[in-house]
Design a protein around this motif. Structure first.
Motif, short mmCIF file in Angstrom:
data_model
loop_
_atom_site.label_atom_id
_atom_site.label_comp_id
_atom_site.label_asym_id
_atom_site.label_seq_id
_atom_site.Cartn_x
_atom_site.Cartn_y
_atom_site.Cartn_z
N ASP A 19 0.84 -1.20 0.00
CA ASP A 19 0.00 0.00 0.00
C ASP A 19 0.87 1.24 0.00
OD1 ASP A 19 -1.82 -1.96 0.47
OD2 ASP A 19 -2.79 -0.99 2.19
N THR A 20 1.96 1.15 0.74
CA THR A 20 2.82 2.33 0.92
C THR A 20 3.53 2.73 -0.36
OG1 THR A 20 4.39 0.74 1.82
CG2 THR A 20 3.26 2.16 3.40
N ASP A 21 3.52 1.87 -1.37
CA ASP A 21 4.13 2.22 -2.65
C ASP A 21 3.19 3.05 -3.52
OD1 ASP A 21 6.46 0.91 -2.01
OD2 ASP A 21 5.75 -1.01 -2.82
N LEU A 22 1.96 3.21 -3.08
CA LEU A 22 1.02 4.00 -3.88
C LEU A 22 1.15 5.48 -3.51
CD1 LEU A 22 -2.14 1.71 -3.60
CD2 LEU A 22 -0.51 1.85 -5.48
N ASP A 23 1.16 6.34 -4.50
CA ASP A 23 1.25 7.78 -4.20
C ASP A 23 -0.14 8.42 -4.25
OD1 ASP A 23 0.59 8.19 -6.83
OD2 ASP A 23 2.66 8.52 -7.47
N ALA A 24 -0.17 9.72 -4.05
CA ALA A 24 -1.45 10.43 -3.95
C ALA A 24 -2.32 10.20 -5.18
CB ALA A 24 -1.20 11.91 -3.74
N ASP A 25 -1.72 10.26 -6.36
CA ASP A 25 -2.52 10.09 -7.57
C ASP A 25 -3.11 8.69 -7.65
OD1 ASP A 25 -2.30 12.64 -8.46
OD2 ASP A 25 -0.45 12.27 -9.60
N ASP A 26 -2.31 7.70 -7.27
CA ASP A 26 -2.81 6.33 -7.27
C ASP A 26 -4.01 6.21 -6.33
OD1 ASP A 26 -0.66 5.61 -8.89
OD2 ASP A 26 0.62 5.26 -7.13
N LEU A 27 -3.85 6.82 -5.15
CA LEU A 27 -4.91 6.69 -4.15
C LEU A 27 -6.16 7.45 -4.59
CD1 LEU A 27 -2.64 6.88 -1.02
CD2 LEU A 27 -4.06 4.94 -1.69
N LYS A 28 -5.95 8.52 -5.30
CA LYS A 28 -7.08 9.26 -5.84
C LYS A 28 -7.84 8.35 -6.82
CE LYS A 28 -8.08 13.81 -7.76
NZ LYS A 28 -7.54 15.10 -8.14
N LYS A 29 -7.06 7.60 -7.58
CA LYS A 29 -7.65 6.65 -8.51
C LYS A 29 -8.46 5.60 -7.72
CE LYS A 29 -4.67 5.25 -11.78
NZ LYS A 29 -3.71 4.26 -12.35
#
Ligand code: ADP
Ligand code: MG
Ligand code: MG
Length: 876
Positions: free
Chosen positions: A171-181
């Motif tokens: 999970d920690t490899d995901l950045d803000a844009d990924d999480l927005k997705k």
């Protein structure tokens, strides 16, 4: 009417005394604010609203809306943030909490107030988009799961897809844009499930409040209350706590943890807990990430650690009991999110109570009241036989989460475990990756619990400790493969349903079925608290023991004599049964005397052992009592063998056996009726008792106090008749032996007529012992051998509150006990009165005996320490 109570900014409308109204969590949050402990501000919606909600078709009192609005305003002032603001949004958690703690049983929602707008506002104020989108997607997931019942897995699936698309694992490899997705995908999940994610924070809030009140009546909460004896209706319901969010997941200077002010396993006076840096509270409890021990915090943030210890001390002194605490650190600032009296193992309960009394924090009486009598017995229960354990095959070692040894067959599915225990009488070890609240019924049924993940404060650990069950968690060497029906350890495979043994004290997991032993003595804090109990209690505690071995065990547990020796139990041994049968089927006095002649030395030898074991204490021996069917030969083979031995033909004996058949043996030819028709039985038993007493007195110079007890007396003349035979036999022996031996002749009171005429009976009886098993049977007219078929339904339908054979029925049977005692003492003021039914070891019944003014209770050896404590509690 006031329904909402604010806390925060050094001011609280509630306090710790308001648990019924605010729930334990709400009351203690308010109390902590009053104590000056840092707590994020919030407000509590009272349990009365929960009651109203269910009484009024899931609607709320009219005033509630305004009161919540007003409290939210105050919360906004206290935090300097605004609920729903696109600039500087206030986020809250919505938490359940009843007067009695039901950990994990009801719902909680975190990060509430986030939507497409507020998330941007939060980014402005935190400057951390990744964190904000993570909070948002967590909230959507939790809200969907808790409020709308959208499956957790659907969200996980989407999250995993985004990870795969990006080619990362964590999970920690995901950045803000990924999480927005992820957030956008989650909206689709809602749609697919036929819902729309509510963007309006107020809409979110009310739905969350509905869900928390709704969780009061969810299946697992109901089951939990049932298992823990919390009566439906004894509580108003749950409160709802709306608390400003603090974030433990804002970086390495943030984190979250749970802690106990003493070790909940051993009771040792040392801080105990777990800490997870950069995480939200839920992560620790769920057992997803393995947390560090609390001392890690000392390394990472010594100042915060020191502040935490000061709070521990403050809370323990204030509440005068071990506390279980949740805390979160947001960018170096510490907040307490919960404190409550910590659940502990029975072992720790005793140790903590004794330590606190010795530290002067509580009184001895309080210490005694803090230990549950029923828990005492589990302390005396099995551990693995050391030799067997040495040679056993150790499979793995996990975290020792709840002490004690357990052995059983491996079962993965909690429902299956419950079924196998109930229907097939199997002994089960529940083995799972982790447990969750819906597994509690299976956990309750299992002998022990083993999980492959989670820490000492994971669900499995906390619940098992509460239940007093052996439990090992975080046993990572074990891979549970439910599909294949095996567990794998080090390449080795073990099939489901094969035997496994776990030691919850050490964390060791063994292959196969290990022999267990019961600990013999009382030691350490347990001995201490029982010693205090002895100083306080008024009731004597004796034991029901039929063998010298049991008598010795009981004496070591503190028994002050034998209250009931069932002489017929001495006859169940293989070589004796035929002799007893001869006595029973004998047609003539001569035949019977031959059998009795053979029994006499056997009985005498047994009594010698009993008298020695109970030196200096009274030993109550009951004359032969059993319903004959317990002894009659049933199989043709047995009849043949017995006929041969007695020199009879098979047909002859078979006819006799048939003649002896009774339609209702429990009310048939038994008890004193046997000795009245065959006085030679009473004579033989008296000879054995008095003979043994004389022997022990003469040969060993030990003090012997025999009490001869006549069972099933209903009429004074029965007693008169037998007492004469007994005293003539005994006095003659004593005179011939030239010893000074005091003995007593008394009776059981177990037939209602005996209780009704106790004043008459006491003119002959030198002591009474209430046989409450038979007395319950005869008073209710419930056959002890048959009532099992309907008693469960009686309890389910609320006709009886409890099984009257387990807990003495005070209103009915109890009245006979009371009357019997009073009437008996009216004609014989110094009459000794005791109880020897199963009730003698049951705390509530013991309390009744204390109130009624009995002299002693008598119970099975392992219940003796239980009775000592319960008797003291009754006297406090
Ligand atoms: P439970 O009764 O199941 O423990 P809680 O209401 O205590 O449920 O909340 C679950 C988790 O969420 C706990 O770890 C708690 O510390 C955390 N939590 C609750 N409210 C907040 C909050 N306002 N800020 C941060 N964490 C919170
Ligand atoms: Mg909690
Ligand atoms: Mg009886």
């Amino acid at each position: 009417k006031k329904y909402v109570y604010f806390f925060g900014k050094g001011r609280a409308e509630g306090d710790a005394s308001m648990k019924q109204l605010l729930g334990g969590k709400g009351a203690n949050l308010a109390e902590m604010v009053r104590l000056g402990v840092p707590v994020p501000p919030g407000f509590t919606i009272s349990t009365e609203v929960c009651k109203y909600y269910y009484d009024h078709g899931k609607t709320y009192p009219e005033e509630l809306k305004d009161q919540v609005l007003k409290a939210m305003k105050e919360l906004e002032e206290a935090t300097g943030k605004v609920f729903g603001s696109p600039e500087n949004p206030l986020l809250v958690s919505v938490r359940s909490g009843a007067a009695v703690s039901m950990p994990g049983m009801m719902d909680t929602i975190l990060n509430l107030g986030l939507n497409d707008e507020t998330v941007e506002g939060m980014i402005k104020s935190t400057n951390n988009p990744r964190f904000c989108y993570d909070a948002y997607r967590r909230f959507m997931q939790m809200f969907g799961d808790v409020v709308l019942n959208i499956k957790h897995e659907y969200f996980e699936e989407e999250l995993n897809k985004v990870k795969t698309e990006k080619g990362v694992k964590l999970d920690t490899d995901l950045d803000a844009d990924d999480l927005k997705k992820v957030v956008e995908r989650y909206k689709e999940v809602y749609k697919k499930a036929g819902h729309k994610f509510p963007q309006d924070p107020w809409d979110q809030l009310w739905k969350a409040i509905d869900a928390v009140f709704g969780s009061w009546m969810n299946e697992r909460a109901i089951k939990y209350r049932e298992l823990n004896g919390i009566k439906e209706g004894s509580l108003l319901g749950t409160a709802v706590n709306v608390v400003a969010m603090v974030f433990g997941n804002m970086g390495e200077d943030s984190g979250t943890g749970v802690a106990f002010t003493r070790d909940p396993n051993t009771g040792e006076k040392k801080y105990y807990g777990e800490y997870l840096p950069n995480a939200q509270g839920e992560d620790v409890v769920a057992g997803i990430r393995t947390p560090y021990p609390l001392t890690k915090l000392e390394e990472m943030m010594p100042d915060v650690y020191k502040q935490l210890l000061d709070i521990f001390e403050k809370l323990e002194k204030h509440y005068r009991d071990m506390q279980d605490i949740e805390f979160t650190i947001e960018r170096g600032k510490l907040y307490l999110l919960q404190t409550r009296t910590g659940k502990r193992t029975p072992f720790a309960a005793v140790r903590i109570a004794v330590d606190m009394a010795e530290e002067g924090l509580i009184t001895k009486e309080e210490a005694i009241m803090r230990v549950s009598p029923d828990h005492i017995e589990t302390l005396l229960h099995p551990y693995f036989e050391p030799e067997t354990k040495k040679n056993a095959s150790l499979l793995a070692k996990g975290i020792a989460a709840s002490p004690g040894a357990a052995t059983g067959i491996i079962v993965f599915d909690p429902a299956e475990a419950e079924r196998m225990v109930k229907e097939e009488n199997k002994q089960v070890i529940l083995v799972r990756p982790e447990t969750s609240p819906e597994d509690i019924a299976g956990m309750a049924a299992a002998e022990g619990i083993l999980t492959s993940t989670g820490g000492k404060t994971s669900h499995a650990a906390v619940v098992a400790r509460g239940m007093g069950k052996p439990c090992i968690v975080g046993c990572e060497a074990i891979e549970v493969d439910e599909k294949a029906g095996v567990i794998r350890i080090d390449g080795k495979e073990i099939k489901e349903f094969s035997w496994l043994s776990i030691d919850g004290t050490t964390g060791e997991v063994f292959d196969g079925k290990l022999a267990t032993v019961k600990p013999q003595g009382l030691e350490g804090p347990l001995a201490k608290i029982l010693q205090w109990a002895d100083e306080i209690r008024k009731l004597g505690v004796r034991t029901n023991a039929d063998t010298p071995r049991d008598a010795t065990v009981a004496r070591n547990f503190g028994a002050e004599g034998i209250g009931l020796c069932r002489t017929e139990h001495m006859f169940f041994e293989e070589e004796r049964i035929p002799v007893v049968r001869q006595m029973i089927v004998a047609k003539t006095k001569e035949q019977r005397e031959i059998a009795l002649e053979k029994l006499l030395p056997m009985q005498q030898e047994d009594f010698v052992g009993l008298f020695k074991a109970m030196e200096g204490y009274p030993v109550t021996i009951r004359l032969l009592d059993p319903p004959l069917h317990e002894f009659l030969p049933k199989e043709d083979e047995d009849i043949k063998a017995l006929a041969e031995e007695m020199g009879l033909s098979y047909e002859e004996l078979k006819a006799t056996v048939e003649e002896l058949h009774e339609f209702n043996p429990m009310m048939g030819h038994r008890g004193c009726r046997l000795s009245i028709t065959y006085p030679e039985i009473a004579v033989m038993q008296t000879k054995a008792i008095i003979g043994a007493a004389i022997q022990v007195l003469k040969e060993e110079g030990k003090t012997v106090i025999p009490e001869i007890m006549i069972p099933l007396v209903g009429h004074i003349n029965e007693l008169k008749y037998l007492k004469k035979i007994i005293t003539e036999t005994a006095d003659k022996m004593i005179e011939e032996a030239g010893v000074d031996l005091q003995y007593k002749v008394g009776t059981m009171i177990e037939i209602p007529r005996a209780a009704l005429t106790a004043d008459e009976i006491a003119t002959e009886a030198e002591f009474f012992s209430f046989g409450t098993n038979d007395l319950t049977q005869m008073t209710f007219g419930f056959s002890r051998d048959d009532y099992g078929k309907f008693v469960k339904e009686y309890i389910e339908k609320g006709i009886l509150e409890v099984d009257p054979f387990q807990k003495l029925d005070r209103t009915g049977v109890g009245q006979l006990v009371k009357m019997g005692t009073e009437k008996g003492r009216s004609t014989r003021p110094n009459l000794k009165v005791g109880i020897c039914g199963e009730h003698g070891g049951e705390p509530s019944s013991i309390e009744f005996c204390h109130i009624t003014g009995l002299d002693y209770v008598s119970c099975s050896p392992y219940r003796v320490p239980v009775a000592r404590l319960a008797a003291a509690q009754a006297a406090i």
